[in-house]
Enzyme design. Sequence first.
Site, PDB file in Angstrom:
ATOM      1  N   SER A  13     -41.942 -40.549  61.271  1.00 38.73           N
ATOM      2  CA  SER A  13     -43.182 -40.949  61.924  1.00 38.73           C
ATOM      3  C   SER A  13     -43.563 -42.351  61.507  1.00 38.73           C
ATOM      4  O   SER A  13     -43.147 -42.830  60.443  1.00 38.73           O
ATOM      5  CB  SER A  13     -44.313 -40.001  61.549  1.00 38.73           C
ATOM      6  OG  SER A  13     -44.731 -40.235  60.215  1.00 38.73           O
ATOM      7  N   ASP A  14     -44.362 -43.016  62.336  1.00 41.91           N
ATOM      8  CA  ASP A  14     -45.066 -44.184  61.837  1.00 41.91           C
ATOM      9  C   ASP A  14     -46.070 -43.685  60.812  1.00 41.91           C
ATOM     10  O   ASP A  14     -46.420 -42.500  60.790  1.00 41.91           O
ATOM     11  CB  ASP A  14     -45.756 -44.933  62.980  1.00 41.91           C
ATOM     12  CG  ASP A  14     -45.992 -46.399  62.652  1.00 41.91           C
ATOM     13  OD1 ASP A  14     -45.985 -46.750  61.455  1.00 41.91           O
ATOM     14  OD2 ASP A  14     -46.202 -47.198  63.580  1.00 41.91           O
ATOM     15  N   TRP A  15     -46.553 -44.582  59.980  1.00 38.55           N
ATOM     16  CA  TRP A  15     -47.379 -44.178  58.840  1.00 38.55           C
ATOM     17  C   TRP A  15     -48.719 -43.609  59.326  1.00 38.55           C
ATOM     18  O   TRP A  15     -49.481 -44.287  60.002  1.00 38.55           O
ATOM     19  CB  TRP A  15     -47.563 -45.358  57.910  1.00 38.55           C
ATOM     20  CG  TRP A  15     -46.529 -45.469  56.827  1.00 38.55           C
ATOM     21  CD1 TRP A  15     -46.772 -45.725  55.506  1.00 38.55           C
ATOM     22  CD2 TRP A  15     -45.111 -45.307  56.914  1.00 38.55           C
ATOM     23  NE1 TRP A  15     -45.594 -45.732  54.784  1.00 38.55           N
ATOM     24  CE2 TRP A  15     -44.560 -45.481  55.619  1.00 38.55           C
ATOM     25  CE3 TRP A  15     -44.237 -45.019  57.970  1.00 38.55           C
ATOM     26  CZ2 TRP A  15     -43.191 -45.386  55.349  1.00 38.55           C
ATOM     27  CZ3 TRP A  15     -42.872 -44.926  57.700  1.00 38.55           C
ATOM     28  CH2 TRP A  15     -42.368 -45.101  56.412  1.00 38.55           C
TER      29      TRP A  15
END
Length: 849
Positions: free
Chosen positions: A225-227
Amino acid sequence: MSNVLNVEETLGKLTLAQKIKLLGGLDVWHTEPVPEAGVPSMRFSDGPNGVRGTRFFNGVPASCFPSSTGLGSSFDVELAAKVGGTLADEARAKSAHVLLAPTVNIQRSPLGGRSFESFSEDPHLNGTIAAAYINGLQAKGVSATIKHYVANDQEFERFSISSDLSERALREIYLKPFQIAIKGSDPWALMSSYNRVNGVHVSEDKRLLDDVLRKVWGWKGLVMSDWTGVYSTTQSLLAGLDIEMPGPPVMRGKALDRALQAGKIFPSDIDARARKVLELVQRAQASGIPFDGPEASIDTPEVRQTLRTAAADATVLLKNDNKLLPLKADVKTIAVMGPNAKATMISGGGSASLTPTYAVSPLEGITTAAKEIGAKVKYTPGAYTTKYHPLLDPYIRQLDGTPGALMEFWNDSPTSDFLTLQPNFEKPVAGCAWSTPTSSSYCFMADGIDETEVNLACWIRYSTTFTPDEDGDWEFGINITGKANLFLDDKLVVDLSTVESRGDSWFGLGTADVKASVAGLKAGQSYRIELRLNNADFVSQGVPFTCRGGIRIGALRKIDPQGAINDAVELAKNSDVAIVVVGLNHDWESEGFDRADLELPGLSNGLVSAVLKANPRTIIVNQSGAPVTMPWIGEAATLIQAFYGGNELGNGLADIIFGKVNPSGKLSLTFPKRLEDVPSYPSYGDKGQEHGKILYNEGIFVGYRGYEVKNLEPLFPFGYGLSYSQFQYSSLEASSVSEAAELTVTFKITNISTVDGREVAQVYIADPVSSLPRAVKELKGFAKVLIKAGETEAVSVKLDREAFGFYDDRQSSWVAEKGKFEILVGSSSTDIKLKTEVELEKTITWTGL
């Protein structure tokens, strides 16, 4: 290798709890280890133009390469591979196994805050440069992470906005650079984007993460995932999202236990995701990069030369009407001015930012090069354009003379009136829990602090000495999180302890940037600076990640705006040549927000116009990650687009100006005359959203495709760039098209000048008769060729079915229709030199890579 785990054996030994543990991060930059099963913790690092390492605060310095729009404008796959390899060396030095790069999102609008992070508005160029970058990186054992998948091209409401677009536009424009890069390089990891696509968050979109990515394309890597970009437990797992970052996880961990109990997921679903994590761990072990290893910088002559080469090759010469460039030895006096001349604007902001090992400003690079031809350089600012004042970093030292400042932390207020207490600079405040030196006046305290010693809510003192380099009145600007006071030589300069000043700094959780003037500072004299801060108000707001807040202190010498322009005019009049360096910086182009317009900030345009009138022998340098408008373009005879050039920005620019390097860059982005001409206008950003949705009304007509279909003339077209050489094209031939729709295009280029140079030859395809609307032409191949003066080089470009096809959503497949196609060869999208025609004998369809 004995130290490399066997994925299936390890998976079979792990308990269900251990497998679940693998599916969320340990912290901001590491994955969860399972030591008892021989599974170590992998280290990740940002970003596209450098390897920051594990710390925002007091990070280990790193090499900063040109922004991706600059690297894309080089049209140089060999350079991209070399940059990737150099970044791999730096990742190894920082014990990082995974680099969170490259970014290949399409620049749908130049207003995008992260436009500078991607290579191009064109899918073919974007994906091709990305593939070379990835190959260079992974050849040395460091995993690439291609991102942000997909249609993540604005910062406004980036966690929730839905990019609503047709299937054809999604496939042909936004997925295509990912598809090309995956086919050409096989990145080991991919990052899902924050946004929704047609109403579904990508991190839980099974169609995109599994059906397209894994089944149709056959890709086998890890999806992270993106953060903080995971918004569900069951849906994201079943969609194919392998690991939630950062850690500790919010949507996984115990939440997955609950989902298992409820029968929403099954152990086999956990196994499928854990297997991908273990496969990447296996690659990390095979790389030989240590786990939980030290972090170091690499600063060698070889790296510096690569940085310098990249900076020059990422520079595009846009105008040279009077052949002023390259500057010759008859130039004796050079005036340098402009808001980006003295400052080192090496990168855009956000994830791309880092602490460079060193940085060369345009002024420094030009001054050094001028000495070699016996010319003298004089400087005046002319105008300022920073949203925030430049950091104090070049001017600050600790009491012992070490560059930087001292930061001290207390868990309890050392005095009842700590914030307002009159400083005694040389006397320590009692009870300090922990202290550290820092090199910067920008302190993002999300990491790098001993958490065993310092509480989350704490009191902080930042102390240093400030030595200005110019006499005059200086203006200080600060923004912080919490409450603070700034003192200069024991006198209160800025009060943010009793005055409420909420603003948009520090992700909207900080104060406004408050400015205050101090009169009569003397160059070379040291002044004591002390900032005292309590972060309790910030911490109490419930920050979504561990952070003790932020401090940003800047300063600049005050100038009278019109007087500064007048000074620049006088200097230009009395100089053989004037160089005006304008543009944007990380205050204007950054992750977290989009630009409001395409204008140069402040009085930049007024400065340029005034200097052009004063001295026609003026070189305008624009430094920005994405296009800006140029109302003075008709008066400017000489113009350079410098982008953000990294560490060697100044030397790379000087190499072009003084002719050490013959410019060869071509614009990877169309420069519009006005915002209203941009194909996505007005359906973009906060003014274009419709109840949480952005409608991609332009469909496939993005970038130059949109200008050409509307017959709109841009300021500068895609693929455009000048050289000190002149090239002549001839002898175009195309082989017959095979049954698999493959062919080879050959032609010749002659350098008809007396200067060796490199030319970027671009091959476009046009489909005059099609069952669906198509772009006037599309880039499908290119070649960068070194041609010596007076010589001719033969160029060969291979094309395949992708050059002819479009996506037909009725059939859920790609289609190349039988018929005649035009092959167009040119030096830009609008300067077509050669044409021929080929015929595809029968229609073909396909679905995979």
